[in-house]
Design a protein around this motif. Structure first.
Motif, PDB file in Angstrom:
ATOM      1  N   SER A 222     -32.022  -8.710 -41.603  1.00 39.98           N
ATOM      2  CA  SER A 222     -31.883  -9.351 -40.293  1.00 39.98           C
ATOM      3  C   SER A 222     -32.835 -10.528 -40.095  1.00 39.98           C
ATOM      4  N   PHE A 223     -33.833 -10.688 -40.977  1.00 38.11           N
ATOM      5  CA  PHE A 223     -34.845 -11.721 -40.774  1.00 38.11           C
ATOM      6  C   PHE A 223     -34.429 -13.100 -41.287  1.00 38.11           C
ATOM      7  N   ASP A 224     -33.427 -13.149 -42.181  1.00 42.34           N
ATOM      8  CA  ASP A 224     -33.082 -14.421 -42.825  1.00 42.34           C
ATOM      9  C   ASP A 224     -31.596 -14.408 -43.170  1.00 42.34           C
ATOM     10  N   SER A 225     -30.820 -15.271 -42.545  1.00 43.52           N
ATOM     11  CA  SER A 225     -29.372 -15.291 -42.759  1.00 43.52           C
ATOM     12  C   SER A 225     -29.008 -15.678 -44.190  1.00 43.52           C
ATOM     13  N   ASP A 226     -29.841 -16.520 -44.831  1.00 43.83           N
ATOM     14  CA  ASP A 226     -29.567 -16.910 -46.213  1.00 43.83           C
ATOM     15  C   ASP A 226     -29.786 -15.732 -47.174  1.00 43.83           C
ATOM     16  N   LEU A 227     -30.841 -14.951 -46.926  1.00 44.17           N
ATOM     17  CA  LEU A 227     -31.048 -13.750 -47.729  1.00 44.17           C
ATOM     18  C   LEU A 227     -29.882 -12.788 -47.547  1.00 44.17           C
ATOM     19  N   TYR A 228     -29.443 -12.644 -46.306  1.00 44.41           N
ATOM     20  CA  TYR A 228     -28.315 -11.766 -45.996  1.00 44.41           C
ATOM     21  C   TYR A 228     -27.072 -12.202 -46.783  1.00 44.41           C
TER      22      TYR A 228
END
Length: 287
Positions: A222-228
């Motif tokens: 939830s902290f980073d959309s790119d990681l998601y």
């Protein structure tokens, strides 16, 4: 008990430290004279011991996990113990590369690709898939009595009403799959840009994958959309990822509710920070 376990495994230990953030077993990191590191794990109950033992047998060679070096089945006083190899690295943290996020997706999808073994009777790991809706309901209401002692009556009734309203809106379950039930960063070991594997199998089931994303999303994705996005690409490279936007709100709500009950059972003062976090989450879901 620890000394008896060490004797059973015939260990010559140079130093030993208890591992923090282990909630269903007692775990010790043991440094041996030749520089080798192993872990001694003592589950809290015989059922948790049996689940973990069966998980190692099922996952071996299919998912990256520690090597099971030795097992002691225990006695009347000890439920049993494991001697485990070390997975190199440290628990997953939010500040990682896209490569790591991709590998986390691959790791979880690989685990979710494992189905109940044919012709093998399991005594610890239950297959809850065929009655999944009732399993979720039993879990929720098993914590409800504990939650009732913590929440004011208005908030408690709101939570019960919300659960009853939205439980029937879930899509058909995805499985039967091996689900970890505690797939969170603390149980995912990372060494630099490489995911070493996953640990802790005291709560595993065969069921629907939808229950296994909540803690990972809460504490990492939830902290980073790119990681998601990288995580999703990794998962989809192994098996199709379900539509998390549909199921996450329900499981985030029930996880916050159940976590409040867990804090009540394990000690409100000891777990005050975790309790407050989940109270805040629950109130947000009920607004």
């Amino acid at each position: 008990m620890l000394n008896r376990v060490i004797q059973q495994f015939k260990l010559h230990i140079q130093s030993i430290n208890e591992v923090e953030d282990s909630h269903s077993s007692t775990v010790y990191k043991c440094n041996l004279p030749k520089g080798e590191t192993v872990f001694v794990k003592i589950p809290y109950t015989k059922l948790k011991f049996q689940r973990e033992l069966e998980a190692y047998e099922i996952l071996r060679g299919r998912v990256s996990i520690p090597e099971l070096l030795d097992v002691w089945p225990g006695d009347g006083e000890c439920p049993g113990a494991f001697l485990l190899s070390e997975l190199k690295g440290k628990p997953l943290i939010p500040d990682t590369s896209h490569t790591v996020a991709y590998q986390v997706g691959v790791l979880q999808a690989g685990m979710h690709s494992v189905q109940p073994p044919v012709g093998k009777e399991l005594t610890g790991i239950k297959n809850e898939f065929t009655d999944w809706s009732n399993f979720i309901e039993r879990q929720f209401y098993s914590f409800a009595a504990d939650v009732k002692d913590v929440l004011d009556s208005r908030l408690y009734e709101q939570a019960i009403t919300k659960f009853e309203k939205i439980k029937g809106q879930l899509p058909s379950p995805d499985g039967p799959s091996f689900v970890h039930m505690d797939f969170r960063p603390a149980n995912i070991i990372v060494d630099g840009d490489k995911v070493s594997g996953i640990i802790d199998f005291e709560s595993v089931r065969f069921g629907s994958t939808e229950i296994d994303f909540t803690k990972l999303y809460r504490d990492y994705l939830s902290f980073d959309s790119d990681l998601y996005k990288s995580y999703q690409e990794g998962y989809n490279s192994v098996r199709p990822l379900i539509d998390l936007e549909i199921v996450l709100p329900f499981y985030q709500f029930t996880d916050a509710f159940n976590s409040i009950g867990w804090c009540k059972r394990r000690g409100i003062e000891k777990h005050a920070v975790f309790l407050e976090k989940n109270l805040s989450l629950l109130k947000g879901f009920l607004q």
